[in-house]
Structures are given as C-alpha cells and as structure tokens.
Write an enzyme that holds these catalytic residues in place. Structure first.
Site, PDB file in Angstrom:
ATOM      1  N   CYS A 153      -1.401 -23.611 -37.118  1.00  0.00           N
ATOM      2  CA  CYS A 153      -2.058 -24.999 -37.068  1.00  0.00           C
ATOM      3  C   CYS A 153      -1.555 -25.644 -38.218  1.00  0.00           C
ATOM      4  O   CYS A 153      -2.008 -25.610 -39.441  1.00  0.00           O
ATOM      5  CB  CYS A 153      -3.592 -24.344 -37.133  1.00  0.00           C
ATOM      6  SG  CYS A 153      -4.512 -25.845 -37.272  1.00  0.00           S
ATOM      7  N   CYS A 156      -4.638 -27.815 -39.634  1.00  0.00           N
ATOM      8  CA  CYS A 156      -5.341 -26.889 -40.621  1.00  0.00           C
ATOM      9  C   CYS A 156      -4.465 -26.705 -41.946  1.00  0.00           C
ATOM     10  O   CYS A 156      -5.218 -26.972 -43.073  1.00  0.00           O
ATOM     11  CB  CYS A 156      -5.578 -25.590 -40.245  1.00  0.00           C
ATOM     12  SG  CYS A 156      -6.262 -25.485 -38.485  1.00  0.00           S
ATOM     13  N   ASP A 157      -3.247 -26.433 -41.997  1.00  0.00           N
ATOM     14  CA  ASP A 157      -2.537 -26.053 -43.391  1.00  0.00           C
ATOM     15  C   ASP A 157      -1.659 -27.145 -43.896  1.00  0.00           C
ATOM     16  O   ASP A 157      -0.965 -26.910 -45.041  1.00  0.00           O
ATOM     17  CB  ASP A 157      -1.823 -24.887 -42.827  1.00  0.00           C
ATOM     18  CG  ASP A 157      -2.899 -23.728 -42.613  1.00  0.00           C
ATOM     19  OD1 ASP A 157      -4.094 -23.784 -43.048  1.00  0.00           O
ATOM     20  OD2 ASP A 157      -2.635 -22.631 -41.986  1.00  0.00           O
TER      21      ASP A 157
HETATM   22  C1  LIG Z   1      -4.564 -19.719 -39.660  1.00  0.00           C
HETATM   23  C2  LIG Z   1      -5.567 -20.478 -39.214  1.00  0.00           C
HETATM   24  C3  LIG Z   1      -5.959 -21.674 -40.138  1.00  0.00           C
HETATM   25  C4  LIG Z   1      -7.088 -22.508 -39.555  1.00  0.00           C
HETATM   26  N1  LIG Z   1      -7.529 -23.381 -40.281  1.00  0.00           N
HETATM   27  C5  LIG Z   1      -8.546 -24.252 -39.858  1.00  0.00           C
HETATM   28  C6  LIG Z   1      -9.045 -25.270 -40.867  1.00  0.00           C
HETATM   29  O1  LIG Z   1      -8.709 -25.352 -41.968  1.00  0.00           O
HETATM   30  N2  LIG Z   1     -10.030 -25.994 -40.272  1.00  0.00           N
HETATM   31  C7  LIG Z   1     -10.386 -25.930 -39.013  1.00  0.00           C
HETATM   32  O2  LIG Z   1     -11.327 -26.744 -38.626  1.00  0.00           O
HETATM   33  N3  LIG Z   1      -9.998 -25.133 -38.200  1.00  0.00           N
HETATM   34  C8  LIG Z   1      -8.962 -24.289 -38.678  1.00  0.00           C
HETATM   35  N4  LIG Z   1      -8.544 -23.311 -37.641  1.00  0.00           N
HETATM   36  C9  LIG Z   1      -8.655 -23.239 -36.139  1.00  0.00           C
HETATM   37  C10 LIG Z   1     -10.222 -22.549 -36.148  1.00  0.00           C
HETATM   38  O3  LIG Z   1     -10.191 -21.340 -36.577  1.00  0.00           O
HETATM   39  C11 LIG Z   1     -10.582 -22.299 -34.506  1.00  0.00           C
HETATM   40  O4  LIG Z   1     -10.664 -23.730 -34.024  1.00  0.00           O
HETATM   41  C12 LIG Z   1     -11.887 -22.077 -34.718  1.00  0.00           C
HETATM   42  O5  LIG Z   1     -12.235 -20.709 -35.098  1.00  0.00           O
HETATM   43  C13 LIG Z   1     -12.303 -21.957 -32.946  1.00  0.00           C
HETATM   44  O6  LIG Z   1     -13.504 -21.362 -32.825  1.00  0.00           O
HETATM   45  P1  LIG Z   1     -14.149 -20.589 -31.747  1.00  0.00           P
HETATM   46  O7  LIG Z   1     -15.529 -20.110 -31.829  1.00  0.00           O
HETATM   47  O8  LIG Z   1     -13.748 -21.499 -30.447  1.00  0.00           O
HETATM   48  O9  LIG Z   1     -13.210 -19.422 -31.410  1.00  0.00           O
HETATM   49  P2  LIG Z   1     -12.702 -18.045 -32.359  1.00  0.00           P
HETATM   50  O10 LIG Z   1     -12.815 -18.492 -33.876  1.00  0.00           O
HETATM   51  O11 LIG Z   1     -11.396 -17.633 -31.757  1.00  0.00           O
HETATM   52  O12 LIG Z   1     -13.514 -17.204 -32.111  1.00  0.00           O
HETATM   53  C14 LIG Z   1     -13.756 -16.410 -30.772  1.00  0.00           C
HETATM   54  C15 LIG Z   1     -14.163 -14.946 -30.923  1.00  0.00           C
HETATM   55  O13 LIG Z   1     -14.403 -14.290 -29.558  1.00  0.00           O
HETATM   56  C16 LIG Z   1     -14.295 -13.014 -29.721  1.00  0.00           C
HETATM   57  N5  LIG Z   1     -13.810 -12.520 -28.318  1.00  0.00           N
HETATM   58  C17 LIG Z   1     -12.855 -12.783 -27.831  1.00  0.00           C
HETATM   59  N6  LIG Z   1     -12.700 -11.840 -26.546  1.00  0.00           N
HETATM   60  C18 LIG Z   1     -14.140 -11.492 -26.617  1.00  0.00           C
HETATM   61  C19 LIG Z   1     -14.495 -10.437 -25.780  1.00  0.00           C
HETATM   62  N7  LIG Z   1     -14.162 -10.408 -24.446  1.00  0.00           N
HETATM   63  N8  LIG Z   1     -15.840  -9.951 -25.806  1.00  0.00           N
HETATM   64  C20 LIG Z   1     -16.644 -10.201 -27.307  1.00  0.00           C
HETATM   65  N9  LIG Z   1     -15.771 -11.041 -27.963  1.00  0.00           N
HETATM   66  C21 LIG Z   1     -14.553 -11.708 -27.822  1.00  0.00           C
HETATM   67  C22 LIG Z   1     -12.917 -12.916 -30.663  1.00  0.00           C
HETATM   68  O14 LIG Z   1     -12.946 -11.667 -31.223  1.00  0.00           O
HETATM   69  C23 LIG Z   1     -13.603 -14.107 -31.686  1.00  0.00           C
HETATM   70  O15 LIG Z   1     -14.083 -13.489 -32.621  1.00  0.00           O
HETATM   71  C24 LIG Z   1      -7.418 -22.264 -38.318  1.00  0.00           C
HETATM   72  C25 LIG Z   1      -7.025 -21.475 -37.533  1.00  0.00           C
HETATM   73  C26 LIG Z   1      -5.878 -20.560 -37.911  1.00  0.00           C
HETATM   74  C27 LIG Z   1      -5.267 -19.313 -36.860  1.00  0.00           C
END
Ligand SMILES: Cc1cc2nc3c(=O)[nH]c(=O)nc-3n(C[C@H](O)[C@H](O)[C@H](O)COP(=O)(O)OP(=O)(O)OC[C@H]3O[C@@H](n4cnc5c(N)ncnc54)[C@H](O)[C@@H]3O)c2cc1C
Length: 327
Positions: A153, A156-157
C-alpha cells in the site's frame, strides 16, 4: 423467546458468546475498522448486534507498523494500537466480539442465517466487512519482510521511503499508480513486471515513461529478498535469459492483484469482475438488508478512514432497513 424475537440490547451487551436461539438486529462479519465502526453505530442505536471475527480483532491495519493518516492522532499511532482502540470502543456498546468465522450466509423468508462452527446465527440484517487480501509477492522471504520493507500500500507507506530507493512489482493500472505516487517520495522507483510490456492504461504508461525517477525492469520476476532485519536487496530474474540482477532497494511494493473476501456472498449479490461487492450510496448490496463496507467493496480508496465511514453509513442504513420491516 420465539426464534425471531430480538435479543434486546441488554442481552447483546452482557453475552460474550453466540446466541443461536434469537435473531440479532445486525450481524457484522469481520472486525476490522469497517465492521467495528458499524458496531459502534449499531450499538449506540440500541440495535442488538453481534460481530463475528475469524482471525484477529482490528483487521488488516493491525499489521501496519505505523499509521500517520488517521485523523485524531497527530503523532501517528501503531496499527495494533489503533485496532485495539477500535475494539474497546465497539465492545463498550455491543459487548464482547465473537471469535468465530462465518462459513456461509443465506437469506430465507426475510431473515439471514450465518453459518459458524458454533451454530447458525440469525439476523435481520448483515453488514459484511470482510476486507480483502493483497496477492502476496511470490518470494520465500515474503513473510519475514512483510512490514519490514515489503508493503502492499503506497498510500499508506510511501512517506516512510522519502529519498530512498524502492521497487514496485506489477504492470497493471494499480502498479503504475503506486509507482507514480512513490516517485513523489522515493528518489528512485524500479518498476518490475514479468511481461515485455505493461498492461496499464496508455495514459498511465506515458506518465510513467516520462517520469525520470522510474526505471522499468521488464520481463523480470522477483525471486529473493535479502537483508538483515529490513529489506536491503531485491533479486530479480529475467524470464527469457534467466539472468539474475540485484537491485539495492529499501522497500518493495507488491501490486500484483488483490483477493476480496467476497466468497461468502458471491452467489447472493452483484460483484465487479474483480470480485468486489457493488454497493449503493447507503452501502446496501443488490440483496436487501445485506450491507457491505470497506476493502471488500468497489470503493475507490481502500483506507481505514473510508472503511470507518462506510461502517457508519451501513449501520444507519441497517437501522432504517430494520425499521422498514416493522412497518
Ligand atoms: C501493511 C498495511 C499498511 C496499511 N497502512 C494504512 C495506513 O497507514 N492508513 C490507512 O488508512 N490504511 C492503511 N492500510 C489499509 C487498511 O488496513 C485497510 O484499508 C482497512 O483495514 C480496511 O478495513 P476493512 O474493515 O474493510 O477490512 P479489514 O481491516 O481487512 O478487516 C476485515 C476483517 O474481516 C475478517 N474476516 C474475513 N473473512 C471473515 C469471515 N468469513 N468470518 C469472520 N471474519 C472474517 C478478517 O479476519 C479481518 O479481521 C494498510 C494496509 C496494510 C496491509
């Protein structure tokens, strides 16, 4: 209580476990930023709510060393701490999050049924916040260096690589966007792509070709990442000559695709050709009462703040949907 009687908010707060004998107002699948924000809004609206998480509470952001882009933390915050704060705030309103994977979702006679190892959870509405996973770089050292120079990302980084040398792996639109974005920070960006030509839109390609900081390494694949505790070198191999070359880089950004966690609903709702869930402005999918938020959707920006905003909208929309069932 009858099968479809509401659990009531008090029950939801007190119980830490799954209840299969009643219907929750909202079942939230995934405890990342999107799901936990939906939980805060649903809990505060006094909807009986369950959050089901298969892996670790806080979601993808917990793997990030440092987050500088989320408002309210002027000095930044570690991804782990941010995830923990989301968890605490959500649990204040809905009680303990349930560590259970959802294995199936179906809708029958206006109710949703979510399969888990502990039995079937019933709900009037569902918020799907299962995120997406980047396709990992095919190098044996991927896990060792993930978060220690390997990133997926640039938004992000990139700021951590000011005046450094980085490499982007990939040749599609996303990879070129990442390379162009990184070129504003890094002093040099290698763009490594396995084919002889890029797959990205022509305009993007022209922008890349005209950028003096970006150097193309075509017909090349990454084979090894070397370094002591952080990334120091990327070894690439020419797919035609099999000659190897070592690039001295501080960071490697993988951009070879993403895999949205939309399997659960692939036969229920409309998806894009990349498997992302389509939603309307209320975060409702093509199936009434099923909402989707954050990285699993076709959102133009995959960040914590957008996932949180989606979660808030979805919870309010779910509340309106539930009210519409009662009238
Ligand atoms: C290395 C890295 C650095 C990042 N840095 C930043 C940053 O600095 N700033 C920023 O804004 N964003 C950053 N991001 C992006 C950010 O992490 C994501 O955009 C954000 O977490 C998305 O949130 P979400 O709730 O959509 O999904 P996620 O955070 O992916 O959460 C989804 C959850 O659903 C769970 N899940 C999946 N399938 C199932 C199932 N069948 N049953 C139950 N649970 C399930 C998963 O285990 C997970 O915990 C970064 C990402 C990465 C990889």
């Amino acid at each position: 209580m009858s099968e479809f009687e509401s659990t009531g908010i008090g029950d939801a707060v007190e119980k830490e476990d799954i209840r299969t004998d009643v219907a929750y107002d909202v079942a939230i699948v995934g405890a990342g930023p999107g799901g936990l924000t939906a939980a805060i809004y649903a809990g505060r609206a006094r909807l009986s709510t369950i959050v089901l998480e298969k892996h670790s509470i806080g979601g993808l952001i917990t793997v990030s060393d440092w987050v500088d882009s989320f408002p309210g933390f002027p000095e930044g915050i570690s991804g782990e701490d941010l995830g923990e704060r989301f968890r605490k705030q959500a649990e204040r309103f809905i009680g303990q999050i349930s560590l259970n994977a959802v294995t199936s979702i179906r809708k029958e006679a206006g109710r949703f049924y979510l399969g888990t190892e502990r039995g079937e959870v019933k709900a009037k509405s569902v918020v799907l916040s299962t995120g997406s996973e980047p396709v990992k770089l095919p190098v044996p050292e991927e896990e060792k260096f993930r978060g220690k120079g390997i990133s997926y990302c640039a938004t992000c980084d990139a700021a951590f690589f000011k005046n450094k040398i980085v490499s982007v792996v990939g040749g599609g639109d996303a990879a070129l966007h990442e390379a162009l974005y990184l070129s504003k920070f890094a002093r040099k960006v290698f763009l490594v792509h396995r084919r002889g030509e890029l797959r990205a839109a022509q305009m993007l390609q022209e922008e890349v070709f005209a950028n003096p900081s970006i150097e193309l390494k075509l017909n090349a694949i990454p084979v090894n990442v070397l370094g002591d505790r952080k990334v120091e070198e990327l070894v690439i191999e020419n797919v035609q000559t099999h000659q190897q070359e070592t690039l001295h880089v501080d960071g490697i950004f993988g951009s070879i695709g993403e895999k949205p966690n939309s399997e659960l609903v692939k036969d229920l709702v409309e998806l894009t050709d990349k498997g992302l869930i389509k939603t309307d402005a209320n975060k409702e999918t093509s199936l009434k009462g099923l909402f989707a938020v954050g990285d699993v959707t076709d959102t133009p920006l995959k960040q914590v703040i957008t996932a949180c905003a989606d979660g808030a909208i979805a919870a309010v929309s779910a509340e309106q949907y539930i009210r519409s069932l009662e009238t």
